[in-house]
Scaffold this motif. Structure first.
Motif, PDB file in Angstrom:
ATOM      1  N   ARG A 102      -1.479   9.084  16.593  1.00 12.47           N
ATOM      2  CA  ARG A 102      -2.744   8.642  17.170  1.00 12.47           C
ATOM      3  C   ARG A 102      -3.814   9.704  16.952  1.00 12.47           C
ATOM      4  O   ARG A 102      -3.559  10.901  17.026  1.00 12.47           O
ATOM      5  N   HIS A 103      -5.024   9.249  16.657  1.00 12.84           N
ATOM      6  CA  HIS A 103      -6.192  10.116  16.487  1.00 12.84           C
ATOM      7  C   HIS A 103      -6.104  11.000  15.247  1.00 12.84           C
ATOM      8  O   HIS A 103      -6.879  11.943  15.097  1.00 12.84           O
ATOM      9  N   LEU A 104      -5.149  10.712  14.350  1.00  6.15           N
ATOM     10  CA  LEU A 104      -5.070  11.434  13.083  1.00  6.15           C
ATOM     11  C   LEU A 104      -5.667  10.582  11.962  1.00  6.15           C
ATOM     12  O   LEU A 104      -5.560   9.357  11.967  1.00  6.15           O
ATOM     13  N   ASP A 105      -6.297  11.248  11.004  1.00  6.37           N
ATOM     14  CA  ASP A 105      -6.727  10.576   9.781  1.00  6.37           C
ATOM     15  C   ASP A 105      -5.501  10.417   8.888  1.00  6.37           C
ATOM     16  O   ASP A 105      -4.793  11.392   8.612  1.00  6.37           O
ATOM     17  N   LEU A 106      -5.260   9.184   8.428  1.00  2.07           N
ATOM     18  CA  LEU A 106      -4.021   8.878   7.717  1.00  2.07           C
ATOM     19  C   LEU A 106      -4.289   8.333   6.322  1.00  2.07           C
ATOM     20  O   LEU A 106      -5.267   7.621   6.083  1.00  2.07           O
ATOM     21  N   LEU A 107      -3.378   8.672   5.413  1.00  3.42           N
ATOM     22  CA  LEU A 107      -3.290   8.046   4.103  1.00  3.42           C
ATOM     23  C   LEU A 107      -2.130   7.065   4.177  1.00  3.42           C
ATOM     24  O   LEU A 107      -1.049   7.413   4.648  1.00  3.42           O
ATOM     25  N   VAL A 108      -2.340   5.832   3.727  1.00  2.00           N
ATOM     26  CA  VAL A 108      -1.353   4.768   3.939  1.00  2.00           C
ATOM     27  C   VAL A 108      -1.085   4.041   2.624  1.00  2.00           C
ATOM     28  O   VAL A 108      -2.008   3.772   1.845  1.00  2.00           O
ATOM     29  N   LYS A 109       0.187   3.710   2.391  1.00  2.00           N
ATOM     30  CA  LYS A 109       0.554   2.913   1.226  1.00  2.00           C
ATOM     31  C   LYS A 109       1.600   1.881   1.636  1.00  2.00           C
ATOM     32  O   LYS A 109       2.257   2.010   2.666  1.00  2.00           O
ATOM     33  N   TYR A 110       1.726   0.843   0.810  1.00  2.00           N
ATOM     34  CA  TYR A 110       2.793  -0.137   1.026  1.00  2.00           C
ATOM     35  C   TYR A 110       3.353  -0.602  -0.306  1.00  2.00           C
ATOM     36  O   TYR A 110       2.731  -0.434  -1.365  1.00  2.00           O
ATOM     37  N   ARG A 111       4.553  -1.185  -0.253  1.00  2.00           N
ATOM     38  CA  ARG A 111       5.158  -1.851  -1.406  1.00  2.00           C
ATOM     39  C   ARG A 111       5.317  -3.316  -1.055  1.00  2.00           C
ATOM     40  O   ARG A 111       5.827  -3.666   0.012  1.00  2.00           O
ATOM     41  N   ASP A 112       4.870  -4.208  -1.950  1.00  2.00           N
ATOM     42  CA  ASP A 112       4.956  -5.632  -1.644  1.00  2.00           C
ATOM     43  C   ASP A 112       6.181  -6.264  -2.298  1.00  2.00           C
ATOM     44  O   ASP A 112       6.952  -5.607  -3.009  1.00  2.00           O
ATOM     45  N   HIS A 113       6.385  -7.564  -2.048  1.00  2.00           N
ATOM     46  CA  HIS A 113       7.567  -8.265  -2.545  1.00  2.00           C
ATOM     47  C   HIS A 113       7.592  -8.389  -4.069  1.00  2.00           C
ATOM     48  O   HIS A 113       8.646  -8.653  -4.648  1.00  2.00           O
ATOM     49  N   LEU A 114       6.441  -8.210  -4.706  1.00  2.00           N
ATOM     50  CA  LEU A 114       6.386  -8.287  -6.166  1.00  2.00           C
ATOM     51  C   LEU A 114       6.600  -6.933  -6.819  1.00  2.00           C
ATOM     52  O   LEU A 114       6.577  -6.819  -8.043  1.00  2.00           O
ATOM     53  N   GLY A 115       6.803  -5.902  -6.005  1.00  2.00           N
ATOM     54  CA  GLY A 115       7.041  -4.570  -6.549  1.00  2.00           C
ATOM     55  C   GLY A 115       5.797  -3.735  -6.742  1.00  2.00           C
ATOM     56  O   GLY A 115       5.879  -2.617  -7.262  1.00  2.00           O
ATOM     57  N   ASN A 116       4.622  -4.257  -6.348  1.00  2.00           N
ATOM     58  CA  ASN A 116       3.401  -3.473  -6.440  1.00  2.00           C
ATOM     59  C   ASN A 116       3.392  -2.382  -5.380  1.00  2.00           C
ATOM     60  O   ASN A 116       3.750  -2.618  -4.222  1.00  2.00           O
ATOM     61  N   HIS A 117       2.966  -1.188  -5.763  1.00  2.00           N
ATOM     62  CA  HIS A 117       2.774  -0.093  -4.827  1.00  2.00           C
ATOM     63  C   HIS A 117       1.267   0.088  -4.656  1.00  2.00           C
ATOM     64  O   HIS A 117       0.572   0.413  -5.624  1.00  2.00           O
ATOM     65  N   LYS A 118       0.765  -0.109  -3.446  1.00  2.00           N
ATOM     66  CA  LYS A 118      -0.678  -0.063  -3.201  1.00  2.00           C
ATOM     67  C   LYS A 118      -1.005   1.097  -2.265  1.00  2.00           C
ATOM     68  O   LYS A 118      -0.364   1.283  -1.228  1.00  2.00           O
ATOM     69  N   LEU A 119      -2.016   1.862  -2.651  1.00  2.00           N
ATOM     70  CA  LEU A 119      -2.563   2.920  -1.805  1.00  2.00           C
ATOM     71  C   LEU A 119      -3.842   2.372  -1.192  1.00  2.00           C
ATOM     72  O   LEU A 119      -4.778   2.009  -1.906  1.00  2.00           O
ATOM     73  N   LEU A 120      -3.875   2.296   0.139  1.00  2.00           N
ATOM     74  CA  LEU A 120      -4.964   1.585   0.799  1.00  2.00           C
ATOM     75  C   LEU A 120      -6.243   2.388   0.895  1.00  2.00           C
ATOM     76  O   LEU A 120      -7.323   1.807   1.077  1.00  2.00           O
ATOM     77  N   ASN A 121      -6.146   3.705   0.785  1.00  2.00           N
ATOM     78  CA  ASN A 121      -7.340   4.528   0.960  1.00  2.00           C
ATOM     79  C   ASN A 121      -7.170   5.831   0.195  1.00  2.00           C
ATOM     80  O   ASN A 121      -6.161   6.032  -0.488  1.00  2.00           O
ATOM     81  N   THR A 122      -8.170   6.668   0.293  1.00  2.00           N
ATOM     82  CA  THR A 122      -8.135   7.969  -0.361  1.00  2.00           C
ATOM     83  C   THR A 122      -8.191   9.063   0.701  1.00  2.00           C
ATOM     84  O   THR A 122      -8.410   8.792   1.884  1.00  2.00           O
ATOM     85  N   ALA A 123      -8.023  10.294   0.268  1.00  2.00           N
ATOM     86  CA  ALA A 123      -8.025  11.407   1.218  1.00  2.00           C
ATOM     87  C   ALA A 123      -9.389  11.596   1.876  1.00  2.00           C
ATOM     88  O   ALA A 123      -9.482  12.163   2.968  1.00  2.00           O
ATOM     89  N   SER A 124     -10.460  11.117   1.239  1.00  2.00           N
ATOM     90  CA  SER A 124     -11.810  11.270   1.809  1.00  2.00           C
ATOM     91  C   SER A 124     -12.222  10.089   2.670  1.00  2.00           C
ATOM     92  O   SER A 124     -13.266  10.154   3.346  1.00  2.00           O
TER      93      SER A 124
END
Length: 214
Positions: A102-124
């Motif tokens: 909580r209250h931390l700035d986060l970098l987040v990613k997920y892997r979907d059912h098709l095998g795509n790896h997505k990075l939702l945001n950047t460090a900035s």
């Protein structure tokens, strides 16, 4: 042909929506972050501070949803991002882990059912986590709803992953692999995979015995 006339592609696989896994890391744990290029980020060029790594969130299968909405402003496009998932049960360790995020700035990613790896945001442009808990009657929900949210100037990016080596055993029982990575791989006396001379802490074997990089 002009850039805006790029050819669209038709999917060649069955269209199966849904998210397999979610991982996050505090942005204070990022040592270096590469430039994005054509909606792609090189996974191996994201490096971590000591004692930091991607944190796996053990969400309920098929509970995660992601939505990204673009809007135009006087200063250009903005992207509203919302990622939700259900973390089951009410465990003390999970409550303690969520409080730390909580209250931390986060970098987040997920892997979907098709095998795509997505990075939702950047460090900035961080995402923030909010949490709600619910326990219902028998057969209903018991656990935490996780919501990662942020409004950014860039859309989510595709993570480009390294070409992982293909492993095999020769007639002498020796480990053989094909690949151009800087790491060296071997089997220890217990038959476990070991990596050295590089980002060895980010290699592991999955439940099917396949090497993964995270």
């Amino acid at each position: 042909m002009s850039d805006y006339m790029s050819t669209f592609q038709n999917p060649t696989e069955a269209l199966v929506g849904g998210i397999d896994s979610i991982q996050c890391i505090p942005i204070i744990g990022i040592a270096s972050f590469p430039e994005t290029s054509n909606l792609q980020v090189a996974e191996m060029e994201i490096s971590f501070q000591p004692n930091y790594a991607w944190l796996d969130l053990p969400i309920i299968e098929d509970s995660a949803l992601y939505e990204e909405t673009e809007s135009e402003t006087d200063h250009g496009a903005l992207y509203q991002k919302d990622l939700n998932g259900l973390l089951p049960a009410d465990l003390l360790a999970n409550r303690q882990a969520l409080l730390k995020l909580r209250h931390l700035d986060l970098l987040v990613k997920y892997r979907d059912h098709l095998g795509n790896h997505k990075l939702l945001n950047t460090a900035s442009e961080p995402l923030r986590l909010s949490v709600s808990f619910k326990t219902e009657s028998y057969g209903g929900q018991l656990g935490f709803t996780l919501n990662f949210r942020g409004q950014h100037t860039q859309p989510s990016q595709f993570l480009s992953l390294p070409n992982l080596p293909q492993f095999s055993l020769n007639a002498l029982g020796q480990l053989i692999y094909a690949g151009d990575l800087t790491e060296s791989f071997s089997l220890n006396t217990d038959g476990q995979l070991e990596a050295a001379n590089g980002q060895n802490a980010r290699y592991s074997l999955d439940s099917r015995g396949r090497i993964v990089f995270s």
